[in-house]
Design a protein around this motif. Structure first.
Motif, short mmCIF file in Angstrom:
data_model
loop_
_atom_site.label_atom_id
_atom_site.label_comp_id
_atom_site.label_asym_id
_atom_site.label_seq_id
_atom_site.Cartn_x
_atom_site.Cartn_y
_atom_site.Cartn_z
N PHE A 105 -8.42 -3.13 2.78
CA PHE A 105 -7.09 -3.08 3.37
C PHE A 105 -7.13 -2.93 4.89
O PHE A 105 -6.22 -3.36 5.58
CB PHE A 105 -6.24 -1.98 2.73
CG PHE A 105 -5.68 -2.38 1.40
CD1 PHE A 105 -4.76 -3.40 1.29
CD2 PHE A 105 -6.08 -1.73 0.24
CE1 PHE A 105 -4.24 -3.78 0.07
CE2 PHE A 105 -5.57 -2.09 -0.98
CZ PHE A 105 -4.65 -3.12 -1.08
N THR A 146 -7.30 -6.39 6.18
CA THR A 146 -6.01 -7.07 6.10
C THR A 146 -5.08 -6.57 7.20
O THR A 146 -4.24 -7.33 7.69
CB THR A 146 -5.36 -6.88 4.72
OG1 THR A 146 -5.12 -5.49 4.49
CG2 THR A 146 -6.21 -7.46 3.61
N VAL A 196 0.83 -1.20 0.00
CA VAL A 196 0.00 0.00 0.00
C VAL A 196 0.87 1.25 0.00
O VAL A 196 0.57 2.23 -0.68
CB VAL A 196 -0.96 0.00 1.21
CG1 VAL A 196 -1.72 1.29 1.32
CG2 VAL A 196 -1.91 -1.17 1.12
#
Length: 182
Positions: free
Chosen positions: A154, A157, A2
């Protein structure tokens, strides 16, 4: 991943001339570098089995999760009226983004085209410009849903990373001397 994506998108925006605001690009690059350094701390902590580094990685990742989850939920929860108000506040508070939007979308003014104001759009020369608000509002809902969905993905995660770090942090180092724990 990211962090590198954030840095790459900021560089892409500058390279193609889509973004000229140094603040926007600076913030994106700073957040990308911050996330990269946090990932590096987690990696070093996992390789060296260093419990303090893993603890700090876990705490910072939890804080990033909370911020990212709340921003993602806010993006997904905005209705059309709130989006319109948010866009108008952003339009009134920045000049560089206004110039970029007018140039890229070929529009002038937010709600009403005023030929007496300055505009960096190509249509300004012919005085046949349309206001920018309808064009921006057409895409804002789609962009907010996309950004909110990606952020939500995300964030989950990241919570998985916090759980795995917590589990790994409490294990004994397999390379350690077993007699040292007695």
């Amino acid at each position: 991943l990211v962090s590198l994506l954030l840095i790459g998108i900021a560089a892409w925006g500058i390279g193609f001339g889509l973004i000229s605001s140094f603040r926007v690009v600076g913030v994106a690059i700073a957040v990308g570098i911050f996330l990269f350094l946090i990932a590096l701390v987690g990696l070093i902590g996992a390789v060296k089995h260093h419990q303090v580094l893993l603890f700090f990685y876990m705490i910072i990742l939890l804080l990033v999760f909370i911020v990212q989850f709340s921003v993602s939920c806010a993006c997904l929860a905005l209705n059309k009226e709130q989006q319109s108000q948010l866009l108008e506040v952003g339009w009134n508070n920045t000049n560089s983004a206004r110039t970029d939007i007018e140039r890229n979308l070929n529009c002038c003014g937010f709600r009403v085209f005023d030929p007496n104001e300055t505009c960096s759009s190509d249509c300004f020369r012919s005085h046949q410009c349309q206001p920018c608000a309808p064009i921006i509002e057409e895409y804002s809902g789609m962009v907010l849903r996309f950004v909110g969905g990606i952020g939500l993905f995300f964030s989950f995660t990241e919570i998985l990373g916090v759980w795995l770090t917590y589990r790994y942090r409490n294990q004994k180092d397999p390379r350690a001397n077993p007699g040292a724990f007695l």
